[in-house]
Design an enzyme around this catalytic site. Structure first.
Site, PDB file in Angstrom:
ATOM      1  N   GLU A  89      38.192  38.105  34.162  1.00 26.67           N
ATOM      2  CA  GLU A  89      37.125  37.449  33.651  1.00 26.67           C
ATOM      3  C   GLU A  89      37.387  37.683  32.275  1.00 26.67           C
ATOM      4  O   GLU A  89      38.067  38.766  31.527  1.00 26.67           O
ATOM      5  CB  GLU A  89      35.777  38.239  33.687  1.00 26.67           C
ATOM      6  CG  GLU A  89      35.531  38.574  35.242  1.00 26.67           C
ATOM      7  CD  GLU A  89      34.449  39.591  35.433  1.00 26.67           C
ATOM      8  OE1 GLU A  89      33.988  40.151  36.589  1.00 26.67           O
ATOM      9  OE2 GLU A  89      33.647  39.907  34.527  1.00 26.67           O
ATOM     10  N   CYS A 102      36.190  37.878  24.985  1.00 29.58           N
ATOM     11  CA  CYS A 102      36.322  39.157  25.178  1.00 29.58           C
ATOM     12  C   CYS A 102      37.465  39.171  26.251  1.00 29.58           C
ATOM     13  O   CYS A 102      37.080  38.487  27.308  1.00 29.58           O
ATOM     14  CB  CYS A 102      35.239  39.866  25.511  1.00 29.58           C
ATOM     15  SG  CYS A 102      35.398  41.374  26.522  1.00 29.58           S
ATOM     16  N   CYS A 109      40.470  48.781  36.849  1.00 26.38           N
ATOM     17  CA  CYS A 109      40.636  49.844  36.091  1.00 26.38           C
ATOM     18  C   CYS A 109      40.807  51.136  36.488  1.00 26.38           C
ATOM     19  O   CYS A 109      40.139  51.370  37.423  1.00 26.38           O
ATOM     20  CB  CYS A 109      39.541  49.675  34.965  1.00 26.38           C
ATOM     21  SG  CYS A 109      39.755  51.010  33.528  1.00 26.38           S
ATOM     22  N   CYS A 113      35.113  55.343  34.683  1.00 28.33           N
ATOM     23  CA  CYS A 113      34.035  55.946  33.966  1.00 28.33           C
ATOM     24  C   CYS A 113      32.656  55.358  34.880  1.00 28.33           C
ATOM     25  O   CYS A 113      32.524  54.341  35.521  1.00 28.33           O
ATOM     26  CB  CYS A 113      33.641  54.933  32.640  1.00 28.33           C
ATOM     27  SG  CYS A 113      35.107  55.189  31.488  1.00 28.33           S
ATOM     28  N   CYS A 116      30.455  51.847  34.870  1.00 24.06           N
ATOM     29  CA  CYS A 116      31.216  50.758  34.463  1.00 24.06           C
ATOM     30  C   CYS A 116      31.652  50.275  35.913  1.00 24.06           C
ATOM     31  O   CYS A 116      32.197  50.694  36.607  1.00 24.06           O
ATOM     32  CB  CYS A 116      32.361  51.095  33.743  1.00 24.06           C
ATOM     33  SG  CYS A 116      33.499  49.509  33.293  1.00 24.06           S
ATOM     34  N   CYS A 330      31.324  44.095  31.951  1.00 24.01           N
ATOM     35  CA  CYS A 330      32.469  43.828  32.291  1.00 24.01           C
ATOM     36  C   CYS A 330      32.769  44.238  33.560  1.00 24.01           C
ATOM     37  O   CYS A 330      32.238  45.237  34.234  1.00 24.01           O
ATOM     38  CB  CYS A 330      33.390  44.800  31.217  1.00 24.01           C
ATOM     39  SG  CYS A 330      34.246  46.100  31.381  1.00 24.01           S
TER      40      CYS A 330
HETATM   41  N1  SAH Z   1      38.752  50.543  28.681  1.00 19.30           N
HETATM   42  C1  SAH Z   1      38.225  50.089  27.403  1.00 19.30           C
HETATM   43  C2  SAH Z   1      37.703  48.586  27.280  1.00 19.30           C
HETATM   44  C3  SAH Z   1      36.901  47.937  28.291  1.00 19.30           C
HETATM   45  S1  SAH Z   1      35.297  48.345  28.678  1.00 19.30           S
HETATM   46  C4  SAH Z   1      37.338  50.875  26.850  1.00 19.30           C
HETATM   47  O1  SAH Z   1      36.909  51.985  27.380  1.00 19.30           O
HETATM   48  O2  SAH Z   1      36.956  50.747  25.559  1.00 19.30           O
HETATM   49  C5  SAH Z   1      34.508  47.652  27.231  1.00 19.30           C
HETATM   50  C6  SAH Z   1      33.437  48.492  26.787  1.00 19.30           C
HETATM   51  O3  SAH Z   1      32.260  48.055  27.629  1.00 19.30           O
HETATM   52  C7  SAH Z   1      33.518  50.105  26.761  1.00 19.30           C
HETATM   53  O4  SAH Z   1      32.835  50.725  25.754  1.00 19.30           O
HETATM   54  C8  SAH Z   1      32.650  50.176  28.111  1.00 19.30           C
HETATM   55  O5  SAH Z   1      32.236  51.585  28.101  1.00 19.30           O
HETATM   56  C9  SAH Z   1      31.561  49.247  28.082  1.00 19.30           C
HETATM   57  N2  SAH Z   1      30.637  48.888  29.416  1.00 19.30           N
HETATM   58  C10 SAH Z   1      31.099  49.260  30.619  1.00 19.30           C
HETATM   59  N3  SAH Z   1      30.279  48.860  31.689  1.00 19.30           N
HETATM   60  C11 SAH Z   1      29.134  48.352  30.588  1.00 19.30           C
HETATM   61  C12 SAH Z   1      27.768  47.939  31.077  1.00 19.30           C
HETATM   62  N4  SAH Z   1      27.402  47.881  32.352  1.00 19.30           N
HETATM   63  N5  SAH Z   1      27.157  47.573  30.022  1.00 19.30           N
HETATM   64  C13 SAH Z   1      27.394  47.611  28.864  1.00 19.30           C
HETATM   65  N6  SAH Z   1      28.615  48.446  28.313  1.00 19.30           N
HETATM   66  C14 SAH Z   1      29.320  48.445  29.381  1.00 19.30           C
END
Ligand code: SAH
Length: 340
Positions: A89, A102, A109, A113, A116, A330
């Site tokens: 996406e 973005c 991934c 986390c 996420c 994301c």
């Molecule tokens: N892997 C990288 C980039 C992708 S995630 C990283 O960890 O930075 C991009 C950002 O979105 C990260 O800060 C992640 O923690 C955050 N993120 C993931 N899921 C989310 C959600 N449901 N709502 C808001 N931010 C989220």
């Protein structure tokens, strides 16, 4: 065959030299691809017929396919189908200062986390450089406008696909490429320290954003597995080194999760951690997903968190909420597609 959008200008120059052609042929091809947006080698009218034949025999210019687009007033989310049937996406956002995209850097991934959606579906593979370049080309073609900034914050951990991501950045940053200024390119990482060190050595003035999301090891290890490998103290020390070396400000991303990391105590700890650092905190309202139990913090709690940081003289902003109605968190669109 190799996709032409994998090639940095210097790589294409080497290619032309290797076939006994001229270095400037690479600039001509770049001009067609990235300035005139003509992708068919046969239509590159200032190239000799033999060169066009060679290009056709050597390179593909296959495109990903836009299979879905969801639009809310200032945001559009694109779902792309890759040649091998996988999905990624991108999110397009209209700001008062311009248009940003973005982009995703991997299919899925592995960082895992807890909050996420992208990590719920494990990594299938890295994206190749062309698959990132084309997210931009296709969206620009779709909206008939040029974008002004790129954030690598879509699906995937960019520093788990470092070489392809760096090639991508060099292509979009190059004057003869898409020409997006380095200061308008941001790469976001969960904190893979050796790659932050590698970035320090690159002659690129791009922005670095760090997904911190917790102010201490105990909590961060619960939310982000990577913290068990590279802990918060080591991470902050590396960022200090990065700032000293590059003279650039670092962005600290902090997703506020209701009752998890949004207390005043957490805000104070965060302030102490960042004290004196050339960093600014971006508080990110959590985009709730159906599949994961975390909830977003209330507006009041976020504002209180913000106030604590302000009082402690930490630079802080609250990220505008984009696209919560269109599953812009994301990984959400992709996981719908894969679950279906
Ligand atoms: N892997 C990288 C980039 C992708 S995630 C990283 O960890 O930075 C991009 C950002 O979105 C990260 O800060 C992640 O923690 C955050 N993120 C993931 N899921 C989310 C959600 N449901 N709502 C808001 N931010 C989220």
């Amino acid at each position: 065959m190799n996709n032409i959008f994998n090639y940095r200008l210097d790589m294409l120059e080497d290619y032309f030299l290797s076939i006994g052609a001229k270095k400037f042929n690479a600039s001509q091809v770049y001009d067609w691809l990235y300035k005139k947006r003509v992708f068919d080698f046969a239509k590159m009218t200032n190239l000799k017929k033999e060169l066009i034949a060679k290009l056709n025999a050597t390179f593909t210019n296959d495109f990903l396919e836009i299979v879905r687009k969801q639009t809310d007033k200032d945001t559009s989310k694109y779902l792309f189908k890759l040649k091998d049937g996988n999905f990624v996406e991108s999110v397009l956002m209209y700001h008062d200062y311009g248009i940003s995209i973005c982009v995703s850097s991997q299919v899925g991934c592995n960082m895992g986390c807890a909050f996420c959606e992208s990590g719920r579906l494990k990594k299938v593979r890295d994206l190749q450089t062309y698959e990132m370049v084309e997210q931009i080309l296709l969206i620009e073609e779709d909206i008939k406008k040029r974008i002004s900034s790129v954030v690598i914050m879509g699906i995937g951990e960019p520093f788990d696909n470092y070489d392809n991501v760096m090639n991508f950045i060099k292509i979009i940053n190059h004057d003869k490429g898409i020409a997006i200024g380095a200061r308008h390119i941001t790469v976001s990482t969960c904190g893979i320290i050796p790659k932050i060190k590698m970035l320090m050595a690159e002659p690129l003035q791009i922005n670095l954003a760090i997904s911190l999301h917790a102010p201490n090891n105990e909590l961060r290890s619960k939310l982000m597995k990577i913290n068990k490998v590279y802990d918060i103290n080591e991470l902050i020390a590396t960022l200090k080194e990065y700032i000293a070396k590059t003279n650039r400000r670092v962005t600290i991303e902090y997703v506020t999760l209701n009752g998890v990391n949004d207390s005043k105590e957490c805000a104070l700890q965060l302030a102490h951690l960042l004290k004196g650092m050339n960093a600014y905190v971006n508080l990110i309202p959590y985009n709730e997903t159906n599949n994961i139990g975390f909830k977003k913090s209330s507006k009041k709690t976020i504002l209180e968190f913000y106030d604590v940081l302000k009082k402690e003289k930490i630079n802080v902003t609250i990220r505008k909420e984009f696209g919560s109605k269109i599953d812009a968190a994301c990984g959400q669109l992709r996981s719908k597609e894969v679950d279906a």
